[in-house]
Motif scaffolding. Structure first.
Motif, PDB file in Angstrom:
ATOM      1  N   VAL A 257       0.865  -1.183   0.000  1.00  0.00           N
ATOM      2  CA  VAL A 257       0.000   0.000   0.000  1.00  0.00           C
ATOM      3  C   VAL A 257       0.899   1.229   0.000  1.00  0.00           C
ATOM      4  O   VAL A 257       1.801   1.353   0.839  1.00  0.00           O
ATOM      5  CB  VAL A 257      -0.925   0.019   1.231  1.00  0.00           C
ATOM      6  CG1 VAL A 257      -1.816   1.260   1.197  1.00  0.00           C
ATOM      7  CG2 VAL A 257      -1.776  -1.245   1.278  1.00  0.00           C
ATOM      8  N   ARG A 258       0.665   2.130  -0.950  1.00  0.00           N
ATOM      9  CA  ARG A 258       1.497   3.320  -1.075  1.00  0.00           C
ATOM     10  C   ARG A 258       0.638   4.547  -1.323  1.00  0.00           C
ATOM     11  O   ARG A 258      -0.549   4.444  -1.681  1.00  0.00           O
ATOM     12  CB  ARG A 258       2.515   3.149  -2.208  1.00  0.00           C
ATOM     13  CG  ARG A 258       1.904   3.066  -3.593  1.00  0.00           C
ATOM     14  CD  ARG A 258       2.945   2.720  -4.638  1.00  0.00           C
ATOM     15  NE  ARG A 258       2.468   3.021  -5.984  1.00  0.00           N
ATOM     16  CZ  ARG A 258       3.158   2.773  -7.092  1.00  0.00           C
ATOM     17  NH1 ARG A 258       4.348   2.200  -7.009  1.00  0.00           N
ATOM     18  NH2 ARG A 258       2.675   3.093  -8.265  1.00  0.00           N
ATOM     19  N   SER A 259       1.236   5.702  -1.157  1.00  0.00           N
ATOM     20  CA  SER A 259       0.515   6.965  -1.306  1.00  0.00           C
ATOM     21  C   SER A 259       0.180   7.236  -2.770  1.00  0.00           C
ATOM     22  O   SER A 259       0.868   6.775  -3.690  1.00  0.00           O
ATOM     23  CB  SER A 259       1.371   8.109  -0.747  1.00  0.00           C
ATOM     24  OG  SER A 259       0.837   9.364  -1.109  1.00  0.00           O
ATOM     25  N   GLN A 260      -0.880   8.031  -2.986  1.00  0.00           N
ATOM     26  CA  GLN A 260      -1.214   8.447  -4.350  1.00  0.00           C
ATOM     27  C   GLN A 260      -0.149   9.372  -4.924  1.00  0.00           C
ATOM     28  O   GLN A 260      -0.055   9.551  -6.141  1.00  0.00           O
ATOM     29  CB  GLN A 260      -2.567   9.154  -4.350  1.00  0.00           C
ATOM     30  CG  GLN A 260      -2.586  10.453  -3.552  1.00  0.00           C
ATOM     31  CD  GLN A 260      -3.863  11.239  -3.748  1.00  0.00           C
ATOM     32  OE1 GLN A 260      -4.602  11.004  -4.711  1.00  0.00           O
ATOM     33  NE2 GLN A 260      -4.149  12.175  -2.845  1.00  0.00           N
TER      34      GLN A 260
ATOM     35  N   TYR B 202       3.060   8.870  -4.597  1.00  0.00           N
ATOM     36  CA  TYR B 202       4.288   8.078  -4.717  1.00  0.00           C
ATOM     37  C   TYR B 202       4.983   8.391  -6.044  1.00  0.00           C
ATOM     38  O   TYR B 202       4.350   8.390  -7.100  1.00  0.00           O
ATOM     39  CB  TYR B 202       3.932   6.591  -4.639  1.00  0.00           C
ATOM     40  CG  TYR B 202       5.091   5.640  -4.799  1.00  0.00           C
ATOM     41  CD1 TYR B 202       5.730   5.092  -3.699  1.00  0.00           C
ATOM     42  CD2 TYR B 202       5.532   5.247  -6.066  1.00  0.00           C
ATOM     43  CE1 TYR B 202       6.774   4.183  -3.833  1.00  0.00           C
ATOM     44  CE2 TYR B 202       6.579   4.359  -6.218  1.00  0.00           C
ATOM     45  CZ  TYR B 202       7.202   3.827  -5.102  1.00  0.00           C
ATOM     46  OH  TYR B 202       8.246   2.928  -5.248  1.00  0.00           O
TER      47      TYR B 202
ATOM     48  N   LYS C 235      -8.540  -2.909  -0.869  1.00  0.00           N
ATOM     49  CA  LYS C 235      -9.023  -1.732  -1.583  1.00  0.00           C
ATOM     50  C   LYS C 235     -10.377  -1.279  -1.041  1.00  0.00           C
ATOM     51  O   LYS C 235     -10.629  -0.063  -0.908  1.00  0.00           O
ATOM     52  CB  LYS C 235      -9.115  -2.043  -3.086  1.00  0.00           C
ATOM     53  CG  LYS C 235      -7.771  -2.186  -3.780  1.00  0.00           C
ATOM     54  CD  LYS C 235      -7.968  -2.478  -5.263  1.00  0.00           C
ATOM     55  CE  LYS C 235      -6.622  -2.564  -5.981  1.00  0.00           C
ATOM     56  NZ  LYS C 235      -6.784  -2.864  -7.436  1.00  0.00           N
TER      57      LYS C 235
ATOM     58  N   ARG D 124     -11.259   2.409   0.708  1.00  0.00           N
ATOM     59  CA  ARG D 124     -12.331   3.290   0.235  1.00  0.00           C
ATOM     60  C   ARG D 124     -13.303   3.607   1.361  1.00  0.00           C
ATOM     61  O   ARG D 124     -13.812   4.728   1.458  1.00  0.00           O
ATOM     62  CB  ARG D 124     -13.069   2.639  -0.938  1.00  0.00           C
ATOM     63  CG  ARG D 124     -12.290   2.661  -2.243  1.00  0.00           C
ATOM     64  CD  ARG D 124     -13.199   2.299  -3.415  1.00  0.00           C
ATOM     65  NE  ARG D 124     -13.667   0.908  -3.309  1.00  0.00           N
ATOM     66  CZ  ARG D 124     -13.060  -0.125  -3.875  1.00  0.00           C
ATOM     67  NH1 ARG D 124     -11.949   0.051  -4.589  1.00  0.00           N
ATOM     68  NH2 ARG D 124     -13.560  -1.348  -3.747  1.00  0.00           N
TER      69      ARG D 124
ATOM     70  N   GLN E 124      -7.378   7.522  -0.662  1.00  0.00           N
ATOM     71  CA  GLN E 124      -6.584   7.829  -1.847  1.00  0.00           C
ATOM     72  C   GLN E 124      -5.356   6.935  -1.974  1.00  0.00           C
ATOM     73  O   GLN E 124      -4.628   7.017  -2.967  1.00  0.00           O
ATOM     74  CB  GLN E 124      -6.136   9.301  -1.817  1.00  0.00           C
ATOM     75  CG  GLN E 124      -7.284  10.294  -1.705  1.00  0.00           C
ATOM     76  CD  GLN E 124      -8.229  10.202  -2.875  1.00  0.00           C
ATOM     77  OE1 GLN E 124      -7.808  10.068  -4.019  1.00  0.00           O
ATOM     78  NE2 GLN E 124      -9.530  10.264  -2.592  1.00  0.00           N
ATOM     79  N   ALA E 125      -5.109   6.093  -0.970  1.00  0.00           N
ATOM     80  CA  ALA E 125      -3.943   5.201  -1.019  1.00  0.00           C
ATOM     81  C   ALA E 125      -4.145   4.140  -2.094  1.00  0.00           C
ATOM     82  O   ALA E 125      -5.274   3.724  -2.386  1.00  0.00           O
ATOM     83  CB  ALA E 125      -3.722   4.547   0.345  1.00  0.00           C
ATOM     84  N   HIS E 126      -3.054   3.698  -2.675  1.00  0.00           N
ATOM     85  CA  HIS E 126      -3.093   2.687  -3.726  1.00  0.00           C
ATOM     86  C   HIS E 126      -2.591   1.353  -3.183  1.00  0.00           C
ATOM     87  O   HIS E 126      -1.494   1.290  -2.614  1.00  0.00           O
ATOM     88  CB  HIS E 126      -2.234   3.103  -4.909  1.00  0.00           C
ATOM     89  CG  HIS E 126      -2.763   4.279  -5.647  1.00  0.00           C
ATOM     90  ND1 HIS E 126      -2.056   4.946  -6.619  1.00  0.00           N
ATOM     91  CD2 HIS E 126      -3.966   4.916  -5.569  1.00  0.00           C
ATOM     92  CE1 HIS E 126      -2.777   5.946  -7.088  1.00  0.00           C
ATOM     93  NE2 HIS E 126      -3.938   5.945  -6.466  1.00  0.00           N
TER      94      HIS E 126
ATOM     95  N   MET F  55      -1.486  -2.446  -4.299  1.00  0.00           N
ATOM     96  CA  MET F  55      -1.039  -3.195  -5.469  1.00  0.00           C
ATOM     97  C   MET F  55      -0.329  -4.453  -5.011  1.00  0.00           C
ATOM     98  O   MET F  55       0.248  -4.490  -3.918  1.00  0.00           O
ATOM     99  CB  MET F  55      -0.084  -2.339  -6.321  1.00  0.00           C
ATOM    100  CG  MET F  55      -0.635  -0.976  -6.712  1.00  0.00           C
ATOM    101  SD  MET F  55       0.634   0.110  -7.431  1.00  0.00           S
ATOM    102  CE  MET F  55       0.956  -0.742  -8.977  1.00  0.00           C
TER     103      MET F  55
ATOM    104  N   GLU G  54       3.018  -6.184  -9.230  1.00  0.00           N
ATOM    105  CA  GLU G  54       2.565  -4.965  -9.919  1.00  0.00           C
ATOM    106  C   GLU G  54       3.426  -3.772  -9.527  1.00  0.00           C
ATOM    107  O   GLU G  54       3.751  -2.928 -10.378  1.00  0.00           O
ATOM    108  CB  GLU G  54       1.108  -4.700  -9.571  1.00  0.00           C
ATOM    109  CG  GLU G  54       0.118  -5.665 -10.196  1.00  0.00           C
ATOM    110  CD  GLU G  54      -1.298  -5.451  -9.703  1.00  0.00           C
ATOM    111  OE1 GLU G  54      -2.229  -5.955 -10.356  1.00  0.00           O
ATOM    112  OE2 GLU G  54      -1.468  -4.778  -8.663  1.00  0.00           O
TER     113      GLU G  54
END
Length: 419
Positions: free
Chosen positions: A86-89, A91, A261, A265, A273-275, A277, A281
């Motif tokens: 999990v990383r910041s938008q 990044y 995810k 949300r 807003q965190a992504h 993956m 990926e």
């Protein structure tokens, strides 16, 4: 008295002679004209092969450097023991990851699909060389000592205990000599216990670890999260760089990823807003980021294209020079009935032979330069089967393309005007 042959019989005889002449030109037992052109002037051929071989070597080196960009971009990820990141938008890349809310790991731990959540702090700080007191940028990674983010044999319980005091660090033994190892070459046991300045605070080397550095940083430190906060310029408060998640069912990563995810949300605010993956990926995205969105990746990519262009120009000059020196012989072949197709095949065969003959010594030289570059720069450059077939294909393409351009002069020439 024997009868005179009719005009029809004479025409048939002439056609038979013509067919015999042309069939001789097509006979598989004929001497290869392309090969004879190369062996007729061995010195000129050697010079030609040297020029084309240089272009092939240039392609190998540019591809090797480009490959090292991708390899070093994922050297840290290769040591992560997790399924999802999990990383910041915001990044950008590994050493500029932005940050996430520090309480986010606790929210993810409650998911039934999640087995473990591990925070990781990562960034770049300033290390003072203990020998010449100059400052160098160095990567710093802060881990939870109870649940390390990396699968490293050096992170034994005893070593982790040594890292608990604030200021205690491990240094990657792949860090270059710019950071001041005691022997001037490589960090090792002699450096244990040394203290130096890191971003205005004191750091003490407690040992070394083996991970490997990258093009973004020539050295790396490993510490506790508390020490990371102390040795990083500025204060981040309750923030974390990356969150590494291990799932209960590693065989069904997609289900776990969707659950994470959904939880992000549902939290709303910055957390939403965190992504999230999968690790694969993230590694793929990191390579693409370095290949296409950083100056160093673009430079090496353009270098490959320029190497092909340079090789094509050299090949054209070689083939055009050979064509000019044998133009009268080619004209004679056209005059006696050899088709343009035969001449095209001959010159393209010659260009193909040049590429094939120049390839092996260039490959051998590339192996040597890869080893020397890796040894002295501490940047891993490796030869792959993909690189070999790609360079061979590009070599054949550039030589045959040069052959096609060189043919224009011959195909437009009239045999009668060349004598």
């Amino acid at each position: 008295m024997s009868p005179r042959p009719s005009s029809e019989s004479g025409s048939q005889a002439a056609e038979s002679v013509e067919r015999a002449t042309l069939s001789y030109g097509r006979s598989p037992r004929r001497t290869s004209l392309a090969w004879k052109n190369l062996t007729d002037a061995p010195i000129r051929t050697t010079v030609s092969l040297s020029g084309i071989g240089f272009a092939i070597l240039l392609m190998f080196m540019q591809l090797g450097f480009l490959g090292s960009v991708g390899d070093t971009a994922t050297v840290v990820f290769n040591r992560m023991d997790c399924d999802v990141v999990v990383r910041s938008q915001d990044y950008l890349h590994l050493y500029d990851p932005s940050s996430l809310p520090g309480d986010l790991p606790q929210w993810l731990e409650g998911l039934p699909e999640v087995r473990q959540v591990v925070p990781l702090d990562i960034g770049v700080t300033q290390w003072q060389n203990p020998l010449d007191h100059s400052f160098r940028a160095i990567a710093l990674m802060g881990i939870d000592l109870d649940e390390p983010a990396f699968d490293l044999p050096e992170l034994t319980p005893a070593t982790r205990a040594q890292l608990r005091p604030t200021g205690a660090v491990l240094i990657d033994d792949a860090s270059t000599d710019d950071f001041g190892p005691s022997d001037g070459i490589k960090f090792g046991p002699a450096d244990i216990g040394r203290t130096t300045d890191v971003a205005g605070s004191q750091a003490t080397v407690k040992g070394t670890f083996e991970m490997g550095t990258g093009l973004a940083a020539n050295g790396a430190l490993l510490s506790s999260r508390e020490t990371f906060e102390e040795l990083t310029p500025g204060r981040r408060g309750n923030r974390v760089s990356l969150i590494l998640v291990t799932l209960e069912d590693s065989e069904n990563v997609e289900a776990g990823l969707n659950a994470i995810k959904q939880r992000l949300r549902s939290l709303g605010g910055p957390a939403s807003q965190a992504h999230a993956m999968t690790l694969n990926e993230v590694m793929k995205a990191e390579r693409l980021q370095w290949y296409f969105q950083t100056p160093i990746g673009l430079i090496f990519g353009i270098g490959v294209v320029l190497a092909v262009v340079v090789g094509g120009v050299i090949s054209y000059m070689v083939l055009a020079s050979d064509l000019s020196s044998h133009l009268s012989e080619y004209a004679t072949l056209k005059a006696i009935g050899y088709s343009n197709g035969y001449l095209v095949r001959t010159l393209l065969t010659q260009s193909t032979l040049l590429a094939i003959l120049a390839f092996p010594p260039s490959l051998l030289m590339a192996y040597v330069l890869y080893y020397l570059t890796s040894h002295y720069s501490h940047i891993p450059i490796r030869m792959t089967t993909t690189w070999m077939f790609l360079v061979l294909g590009l070599s054949l393409l550039m030589c045959n393309a040069a052959g096609v351009f060189a043919l224009r002069k011959l195909l437009k020439a009239e045999p009668a005007s060349l004598f």
